[in-house]
Scaffold this motif. Structure first.
Motif, short mmCIF file in Angstrom:
data_model
loop_
_atom_site.label_atom_id
_atom_site.label_comp_id
_atom_site.label_asym_id
_atom_site.label_seq_id
_atom_site.Cartn_x
_atom_site.Cartn_y
_atom_site.Cartn_z
N ALA A 128 -10.81 -6.98 -2.90
CA ALA A 128 -9.90 -6.12 -2.14
C ALA A 128 -8.98 -5.35 -3.09
CB ALA A 128 -9.07 -6.96 -1.18
N ALA A 129 -8.52 -6.02 -4.14
CA ALA A 129 -7.64 -5.34 -5.11
C ALA A 129 -8.39 -4.23 -5.82
CB ALA A 129 -7.10 -6.36 -6.11
N MET A 130 -9.65 -4.51 -6.20
CA MET A 130 -10.45 -3.47 -6.87
C MET A 130 -10.71 -2.31 -5.92
SD MET A 130 -10.86 -4.28 -9.95
CE MET A 130 -12.09 -3.11 -10.44
N SER A 131 -10.98 -2.57 -4.67
CA SER A 131 -11.19 -1.50 -3.69
C SER A 131 -9.92 -0.67 -3.52
CB SER A 131 -11.61 -2.08 -2.33
OG SER A 131 -12.83 -2.73 -2.44
N PHE A 132 -8.78 -1.34 -3.49
CA PHE A 132 -7.51 -0.64 -3.35
C PHE A 132 -7.25 0.24 -4.57
CE2 PHE A 132 -2.88 -0.54 -4.06
CZ PHE A 132 -2.49 0.14 -2.93
N ILE A 133 -7.49 -0.29 -5.78
CA ILE A 133 -7.27 0.48 -7.01
C ILE A 133 -8.20 1.68 -7.07
CG2 ILE A 133 -7.53 0.39 -9.53
CD1 ILE A 133 -6.45 -2.49 -9.36
N LYS A 134 -9.46 1.49 -6.70
CA LYS A 134 -10.42 2.61 -6.68
C LYS A 134 -9.98 3.66 -5.68
CE LYS A 134 -14.50 0.05 -8.12
NZ LYS A 134 -15.81 -0.47 -7.72
N ALA A 135 -9.51 3.23 -4.53
CA ALA A 135 -9.06 4.19 -3.52
C ALA A 135 -7.84 4.95 -4.03
CB ALA A 135 -8.74 3.47 -2.22
N ARG A 136 -6.91 4.28 -4.70
CA ARG A 136 -5.71 4.94 -5.25
C ARG A 136 -6.10 5.94 -6.33
NH1 ARG A 136 -0.65 4.99 -3.67
NH2 ARG A 136 0.14 4.62 -5.75
N ARG A 137 -7.06 5.58 -7.16
CA ARG A 137 -7.51 6.50 -8.22
C ARG A 137 -8.16 7.73 -7.61
NH1 ARG A 137 -10.14 2.25 -12.49
NH2 ARG A 137 -8.15 1.47 -13.30
N ALA A 138 -8.94 7.49 -6.56
CA ALA A 138 -9.60 8.62 -5.91
C ALA A 138 -8.57 9.56 -5.29
CB ALA A 138 -10.57 8.12 -4.84
N VAL A 139 -7.52 9.02 -4.69
CA VAL A 139 -6.46 9.83 -4.08
C VAL A 139 -5.74 10.61 -5.20
CG1 VAL A 139 -4.24 9.70 -2.89
CG2 VAL A 139 -6.17 8.37 -2.08
N ARG A 140 -5.48 10.01 -6.33
CA ARG A 140 -4.79 10.66 -7.46
C ARG A 140 -5.62 11.80 -8.01
NH1 ARG A 140 -2.42 5.62 -10.82
NH2 ARG A 140 -0.81 5.05 -9.33
N ARG A 141 -6.93 11.58 -8.11
CA ARG A 141 -7.79 12.65 -8.61
C ARG A 141 -7.81 13.83 -7.67
NH1 ARG A 141 -12.54 8.81 -9.76
NH2 ARG A 141 -11.59 7.60 -11.39
N GLU A 142 -7.80 13.56 -6.38
CA GLU A 142 -7.80 14.65 -5.40
C GLU A 142 -6.49 15.41 -5.41
OE1 GLU A 142 -8.73 13.00 -1.58
OE2 GLU A 142 -10.70 12.34 -2.24
N ASP A 143 -5.39 14.70 -5.71
CA ASP A 143 -4.08 15.35 -5.77
C ASP A 143 -3.92 16.18 -7.04
OD1 ASP A 143 -3.36 14.25 -3.38
OD2 ASP A 143 -2.21 12.59 -4.23
N SER A 144 -4.63 15.87 -8.08
CA SER A 144 -4.46 16.61 -9.33
C SER A 144 -5.17 17.88 -9.37
CB SER A 144 -4.99 15.83 -10.51
OG SER A 144 -4.51 14.56 -10.58
#
Length: 144
Positions: A128-144
């Motif tokens: 679950a933590a890895m899924s959360f971190i991957k989701a956060r990274r994906a959101v950050r990439r989309e924001d950049s």
């Protein structure tokens, strides 16, 4: 689930079974001795009644022999009762030991299951933590 206590449980169960068989055997022998003692007493009463009715019959030797037999049976009965009490005490001790080992084995199983459940939960938490971190990274990439 196997435990380190399984062998001790089997040994203790075997001991309890042997005690049970010995108690059953001794109870049967004790009952037989009690019945024989009752038969001797009834025979003595019957002989004394017969001898009382006929003065020509002398039953002193017979009654003396039967009294001796009754004493022997009473002694054997006391010995068997004492042994039966001893066997019952031993069975109580064996059963108490069995229950104690069974309780420890159950605790061992519960501890092992708890360790497995904690490991599974840790795996789920990591996933679950890895899924959360991957989701956060994906959101950050989309924001950049």
């Amino acid at each position: 689930m196997k435990t380190p206590y399984d062998a001790a449980l089997r040994v203790q169960q075997r001991e309890i079974d042997e005690m049970s068989a010995a108690i059953s055997t001794h109870s049967g022998v004790l009952s037989e001795v009690e019945r024989a003692r009752d038969r001797v007493s009834m025979s003595m009463t019957r002989e004394a009644d017969l001898a009382a009715g006929d003065l020509a019959v002398c039953s002193h030797a017979y009654l003396q022999r039967m009294r001796g037999e009754r004493r022997q049976l009473a002694t054997r009965q006391r010995v068997l009762k004492a042994r039966l009490d001893e066997l019952r005490d031993m069975a109580v001790d064996a059963y108490g030991t069995f229950r104690a080992i069974e309780t420890v084995a159950s605790g061992y199983r519960q501890d092992a299951e708890r360790v497995i459940a904690n490991a599974e939960q840790a795996g789920i938490d990591d996933f679950a933590a890895m899924s959360f971190i991957k989701a956060r990274r994906a959101v950050r990439r989309e924001d950049s």
